[in-house]
Design an enzyme around this catalytic site. Sequence first.
Site, short mmCIF file in Angstrom:
data_model
loop_
_atom_site.label_atom_id
_atom_site.label_comp_id
_atom_site.label_asym_id
_atom_site.label_seq_id
_atom_site.Cartn_x
_atom_site.Cartn_y
_atom_site.Cartn_z
N ARG A 21 12.13 -2.47 10.97
CA ARG A 21 10.98 -1.98 11.75
C ARG A 21 10.76 -2.92 12.92
O ARG A 21 10.75 -4.14 12.74
CB ARG A 21 9.72 -1.96 10.86
CG ARG A 21 9.51 -0.65 10.17
CD ARG A 21 8.36 -0.71 9.21
NE ARG A 21 7.08 -1.07 9.84
CZ ARG A 21 5.92 -0.86 9.26
NH1 ARG A 21 5.85 -0.25 8.08
NH2 ARG A 21 4.79 -1.21 9.85
N ARG A 27 -8.87 1.47 9.90
CA ARG A 27 -8.39 0.12 10.19
C ARG A 27 -9.48 -0.72 10.87
O ARG A 27 -9.24 -1.87 11.21
CB ARG A 27 -7.24 0.17 11.18
CG ARG A 27 -5.82 0.39 10.70
CD ARG A 27 -5.24 -0.74 9.93
NE ARG A 27 -3.88 -1.11 10.26
CZ ARG A 27 -2.79 -0.46 9.87
NH1 ARG A 27 -2.86 0.65 9.19
NH2 ARG A 27 -1.60 -0.93 10.17
N LYS A 52 0.83 -1.22 0.00
CA LYS A 52 0.00 0.00 0.00
C LYS A 52 0.86 1.26 0.00
O LYS A 52 0.59 2.20 -0.73
CB LYS A 52 -0.91 0.06 1.24
CG LYS A 52 -1.98 -0.99 1.30
CD LYS A 52 -2.96 -0.72 2.44
CE LYS A 52 -2.31 -0.66 3.81
NZ LYS A 52 -1.72 -1.93 4.27
N ARG A 101 11.04 -7.36 4.25
CA ARG A 101 11.08 -5.95 4.64
C ARG A 101 11.75 -5.80 6.01
O ARG A 101 12.48 -4.84 6.26
CB ARG A 101 9.66 -5.38 4.69
CG ARG A 101 9.62 -3.90 4.98
CD ARG A 101 8.25 -3.33 4.78
NE ARG A 101 7.37 -3.58 5.92
CZ ARG A 101 6.09 -3.24 5.96
NH1 ARG A 101 5.53 -2.65 4.91
NH2 ARG A 101 5.36 -3.48 7.02
P1 AMP Z 1 1.30 0.60 9.16
O1 AMP Z 1 2.56 1.32 8.83
O2 AMP Z 1 0.10 1.16 8.44
O3 AMP Z 1 1.42 -0.90 9.02
O4 AMP Z 1 1.00 0.87 10.71
C1 AMP Z 1 1.92 0.49 11.71
C2 AMP Z 1 1.22 0.45 13.06
O5 AMP Z 1 0.70 1.75 13.39
C3 AMP Z 1 0.02 -0.46 13.15
O6 AMP Z 1 0.38 -1.81 13.39
C4 AMP Z 1 -0.76 0.15 14.31
O7 AMP Z 1 -0.16 -0.16 15.55
C5 AMP Z 1 -0.54 1.64 14.06
N1 AMP Z 1 -1.61 2.18 13.19
C6 AMP Z 1 -1.48 2.67 11.93
N2 AMP Z 1 -2.65 3.08 11.44
C7 AMP Z 1 -3.57 2.84 12.42
C8 AMP Z 1 -4.98 3.02 12.52
N3 AMP Z 1 -5.70 3.52 11.51
N4 AMP Z 1 -5.58 2.67 13.69
C9 AMP Z 1 -4.88 2.16 14.72
N5 AMP Z 1 -3.55 1.93 14.67
C10 AMP Z 1 -2.90 2.27 13.54
#
Ligand code: AMP
Length: 190
Positions: free
Chosen positions: A133, A88, A13, A127
């Site tokens: 990460r 989410r 994404k 990754r």
């Molecule tokens: P991502 O980079 O989108 O995979 O997000 C990394 C982490 O950030 C996720 O595993 C959540 O802990 C937090 N996170 C990102 N977006 C959201 C969201 N919309 N709601 C809640 N937690 C989020």
Amino acid sequence: MRLVLVGPPGAGKGTQAQFLAAHFSIPHISTGDIFRANLKSGTELGKQAQTFMDRGELVPDSVTNEMVRDRLTHDDVANGFILDGFPRNVAQAEVLRAILVEKKSPLQAVLEFSAPDAEIIARLLHRAEIEKRVDDKEDVIKRRLEVYADQTAPIITFYRNEGLLISVSAVGNVEDITASAISALSRVAQ
Ligand code: AMP
């Protein structure tokens, strides 16, 4: 173009969002990136998010929704935006709908990137080696996939019912996936 991207972690994404943002000249808003930037600079928001992120859990809606609400007041979203990683869960999708109704600028499309589980796990482990990460460790990856299936996947039905869902395969090379996304989006009214 007001667009949401949805798909499991590792579906690409973020990469696709960058290309689509450049194509449509609109900002790429990644809630994960905003949380990571806050973690890095040690803000209160970062501290609130950290324990959840480290475990692969969702940061509470109260924190996340306000962060997005604030981001959508910035001038750069006047011509649209790409939301990546938000909503989410269905409650967040409902909050987003309410925010956009208030602004009289509803979503135009929700692009779903789909890929088989085995492909997703392989990509996330790859990754992990490159980006280091903290949430790309194997047990956290497993939890993030469970959270996706339990909490995030239901938004696909939510958006299908709203008539906004467009699905694109996330398997293949990056340029081809971008091209199919752009071609699918060209059928969306702007
Ligand atoms: P991502 O980079 O989108 O995979 O997000 C990394 C982490 O950030 C996720 O595993 C959540 O802990 C937090 N996170 C990102 N977006 C959201 C969201 N919309 N709601 C809640 N937690 C989020």
